[in-house]
Design a protein around this motif. Structure first.
Motif, PDB file in Angstrom:
ATOM      1  N   GLU A  39      23.461  75.643  85.031  1.00 19.88           N
ATOM      2  CA  GLU A  39      23.694  76.806  84.173  1.00 19.88           C
ATOM      3  C   GLU A  39      23.821  78.099  84.969  1.00 19.88           C
ATOM      4  O   GLU A  39      24.224  79.120  84.431  1.00 19.88           O
ATOM      5  N   VAL A  40      23.466  78.058  86.240  1.00 21.03           N
ATOM      6  CA  VAL A  40      23.601  79.227  87.095  1.00 21.03           C
ATOM      7  C   VAL A  40      23.791  78.757  88.532  1.00 21.03           C
ATOM      8  O   VAL A  40      23.261  77.697  88.920  1.00 21.03           O
ATOM      9  N   MET A  41      24.565  79.493  89.310  1.00 29.27           N
ATOM     10  CA  MET A  41      24.722  79.205  90.735  1.00 29.27           C
ATOM     11  C   MET A  41      24.598  80.518  91.496  1.00 29.27           C
ATOM     12  O   MET A  41      25.243  81.513  91.150  1.00 29.27           O
ATOM     13  N   GLU A  46      14.275  72.188  87.396  1.00 31.99           N
ATOM     14  CA  GLU A  46      13.614  72.946  86.329  1.00 31.99           C
ATOM     15  C   GLU A  46      14.356  74.233  85.977  1.00 31.99           C
ATOM     16  O   GLU A  46      14.192  74.781  84.873  1.00 31.99           O
ATOM     17  N   LYS A  47      15.155  74.738  86.889  1.00 28.43           N
ATOM     18  CA  LYS A  47      15.880  75.996  86.661  1.00 28.43           C
ATOM     19  C   LYS A  47      17.352  75.781  86.323  1.00 28.43           C
ATOM     20  O   LYS A  47      18.059  76.748  86.010  1.00 28.43           O
ATOM     21  N   LYS A  48      17.826  74.540  86.417  1.00 34.25           N
ATOM     22  CA  LYS A  48      19.253  74.228  86.230  1.00 34.25           C
ATOM     23  C   LYS A  48      20.117  75.143  87.109  1.00 34.25           C
ATOM     24  O   LYS A  48      21.149  75.683  86.675  1.00 34.25           O
ATOM     25  N   ALA A  49      19.663  75.313  88.353  1.00 35.65           N
ATOM     26  CA  ALA A  49      20.270  76.295  89.257  1.00 35.65           C
ATOM     27  C   ALA A  49      20.736  75.631  90.542  1.00 35.65           C
ATOM     28  O   ALA A  49      19.997  74.859  91.167  1.00 35.65           O
ATOM     29  N   ILE A  50      21.962  75.951  90.941  1.00 34.36           N
ATOM     30  CA  ILE A  50      22.513  75.501  92.223  1.00 34.36           C
ATOM     31  C   ILE A  50      22.390  76.633  93.233  1.00 34.36           C
ATOM     32  O   ILE A  50      22.774  77.768  92.950  1.00 34.36           O
ATOM     33  N   TRP A  89      27.043  82.715  86.164  1.00 30.23           N
ATOM     34  CA  TRP A  89      26.271  82.192  85.042  1.00 30.23           C
ATOM     35  C   TRP A  89      27.154  81.400  84.080  1.00 30.23           C
ATOM     36  O   TRP A  89      28.361  81.659  83.988  1.00 30.23           O
ATOM     37  N   THR A  90      26.565  80.481  83.373  1.00 30.70           N
ATOM     38  CA  THR A  90      27.104  79.529  82.397  1.00 30.70           C
ATOM     39  C   THR A  90      27.756  78.353  83.127  1.00 30.70           C
ATOM     40  O   THR A  90      28.390  78.506  84.176  1.00 30.70           O
ATOM     41  N   ASN A  91      27.606  77.191  82.527  1.00 29.17           N
ATOM     42  CA  ASN A  91      28.124  75.975  83.142  1.00 29.17           C
ATOM     43  C   ASN A  91      29.632  76.041  83.355  1.00 29.17           C
ATOM     44  O   ASN A  91      30.152  75.626  84.398  1.00 29.17           O
TER      45      ASN A  91
END
Length: 597
Positions: free
Chosen positions: A285-287, A238-242, A296-298
């Protein structure tokens, strides 16, 4: 985005002892030029690390940075929050969560996640949750498979030596100032508070495993044997976060830690990062990691993962290429160079690890300590060799006269190496210690790696002043002892057994812990063996006690004789045999010498 600065108050323990000073690195100003005593690259890294406070990573994900060596991450779910890696100490973790509550409102803690088995990623857990809430099921604690065993074993079996060396590595014994501690490259330093541990309730066992935690979907990637024996990364859909745990940070990491640890394998580490790219590289989109700042950004996330993947792969492959040309460990470490595309990438610089010691460790990983030259197979130990070196070189005065000229020429590495022989040949020779200290100090001022700087400057301090007992983290905490399996507990007793004291003694003891199991413990041939679920018919004695009473004795809260007298420990058979065994166990002095014999 900065949400709020850290509270400025000194964090103290119950006895008034200093645990963390949030303003101790105030001299590291953003935009200020590097002092002459700090490597400019390390100074810039320290400036970035010193950006402190509560930060928003992305919608619903926050981090508290620079309230300890590591970051504490707070993830907002549908009913409350999930806390990731609650710092080293309970005291700093409590201040971190209170800062979040003050700025985001008080929310119930629904879960805690330990990314891996190092103390800066679990030690403050009792500052954010209570054991009662975990036991009742109100709070779940997630950890990778093997977490508890790895966390406890690393801090016990060689724990005294590791912790002592860690006091050098993190600069705990240095003053924070331009001539002292400016950070450790991964963070500033470690807090000196209460290390706690609550065992996990939910174990992640396989890559691709998905868990819904407080309404959010986590997909996990197992990474054992990378930066820690037990470690995992994950992606929140849901957050597109690693969450990269500690496998992709803004520095070359340690494949060997200077505090002492089992060597980490760079090849699997590289492959885990490649797997993260395959699983999530097209959508993240963020790690964020548990040190440093997010990416930030892919495009930038993918670039960081690719560059770090190739960094660890290159260390592995190029070291082995040079090995197969017949080069030795020191030769390889001295001449090894990264390709410019990797070397010039900021996050690959050696602020924490270094190319030199990571490459040397990779050599040892594959070939061991011996370089193949029989002249180095059975060298004399340091003190004896040093005495002969000094004699061959014309005596202490002659060595120091030549070393002083080398110092004036700026050859500090050689001065430290050669004058160290005088120190080990004659540890009372203060001029020799002072000269080595001067050389180490200059090497520290030049070092790009935070731990190298801290080792050099702490060594210089102890050569000049002797060993001073200053605050430093104690990883062998009560929670660590309580978390030890009985197998590990008896294995550790074997480490403590002094074979000289044991002599040819033969002792056979049965231990009965009731519901926690039975153990046969046998001393023979100077070795202490233990066997689970076995009892000897002809044992010298059978000892019956609870695990809680064993913990109390191990922690020094209760004397064995008193526990027997009180009936908490029951001994059937020859009571003297148990006391005899205990008398053969060594205790380890934390403050052993490092830069002197």
């Amino acid at each position: 985005m900065l949400v709020a600065p850290l509270p400025s108050e000194l964090i103290k323990g119950e006895s008034g002892n200093a645990i963390w000073n949030p303003e101790q690195y105030g001299f590291i100003k953003e935009g200020a030029e590097a002092p002459a005593t700090v490597n400019p690259s390390l100074w810039r890294q320290s400036q970035l690390i010193n950006m402190s406070g509560l930060f928003e990573v992305t919608d619903g994900i926050y981090q508290v940075r620079n309230l300890d060596l590591s970051n504490m991450t707070i993830i907002e779910g549908t009913e409350g929050i999930t806390i990731v890696d609650p710092l080293v100490s309970a005291e700093t973790a409590k201040v971190a969560i209170d800062l979040y509550f003050k700025n985001r409102g008080t929310k119930p803690v629904k879960a805690v996640i330990y990314t891996h088995s190092h103390v800066d990623h679990y030690g403050g857990v009792r500052g954010v949750v209570s054991e009662d809430d975990v036991t009742s099921g109100k709070v779940k604690i997630y950890a990778p498979e093997g977490f508890l065993e790895a966390a406890v074993a690393e801090n016990v079996m060689a724990g005294t030596a590791m912790s002592r060396r860690a006091s050098y590595m993190y600069g705990n014994l240095l003053a924070p100032d331009p001539k002292g501690q400016v950070g450790a490259g991964l963070g500033t330093t470690t807090s000196a508070g209460t290390v706690t541990l609550i065992p996990p309730t939910n174990i992640i066992t396989k890559t691709g495993q998905k868990e819904t935690i407080d309404g959010l979907t986590y997909e996990f990637l197992m990474a054992p044997g990378s930066e820690a024996p037990s470690e995992m990364l994950w992606y929140i859909e849901e957050k597109k976060a690693i969450s990269a745990a500690e496998d992709a940070t803004h520095t070359l990491h340690n494949t060997y830690s200077l505090r002492g640890a089992k060597i980490r394998e760079p090849l699997p580490w590289s492959k885990y990062l490649n797997e993260a790219l395959v699983m999530w590289g097209d959508k993240a989109e963020v790690m964020f990691a548990q040190h440093h700042w997010p990416t930030w950004t892919n495009e930038k996330v993918v670039n960081l993962l690719e560059k770090q993947r190739d960094l660890y792969r290159y260390i592995n492959d190029e070291t082995l290429r040079m090995v197969n040309h017949g080069m030795t460990m020191r030769e390889i470490a001295e001449t090894f160079k990264l390709p410019p595309s990797l070397d010039n990438f900021w996050a690959n610089r050696g602020y924490y690890g270094s190319i030199y010691h990571d490459v040397a460790a990779t050599y040892v990983l594959y070939l061991g300590w011996f370089d193949g030259n029989p002249s180095t197979l059975h060298e004399l130990p340091p003190v004896e060799a040093s005495k002969k070196y000094v004699e061959f070189m014309g005596g202490s005065d002659a060595v120091l006269d030549k070393a002083k000229k080398s110092f004036e020429a700026g050859d500090y590495r050689w001065v430290a190496q050669v004058a160290n022989h005088v120190v080990f040949a004659d540890p009372n020779n203060q001029p020799a210690k002072d000269l080595v200290a001067d050389a180490l100090e200059q090497l520290g001022y030049q070092a790009e790696s935070g731990p190298w700087r801290n080792f050099y400057l702490t060594g210089a301090k102890e050569l000049r002043e002797g060993v001073k007992k200053l605050p430093t983290p104690n990883t062998a905490s009560p929670d660590t002892v309580r978390a030890m399996s009985l197998d590990l507990f008896f294995d550790y007793l074997g480490v403590r057994l002094n074979a000289e004291k044991a002599g040819d003694a033969h002792i056979v003891l049965n231990f009965d812990f009731g519901a926690d199991g039975k153990y046969l413990v046998e001393l023979e041939n100077g070795v202490l063996n233990n066997t689970k679920d076995k009892q000897a018919d002809e044992a010298d004695a059978t000892i019956t006690l609870t695990r809680a009473d064993l913990n109390s004795i191990a922690l020094g809260e209760t004397k064995l004789d008193q526990a027997v007298s009180d009936g908490k420990v029951k001994v059937a058979g020859d009571n003297a045999k148990l006391g005899q065994l205990v008398s053969m166990l060594d205790s380890f002095d934390f403050w052993f010498n490092i830069v002197t014999p």
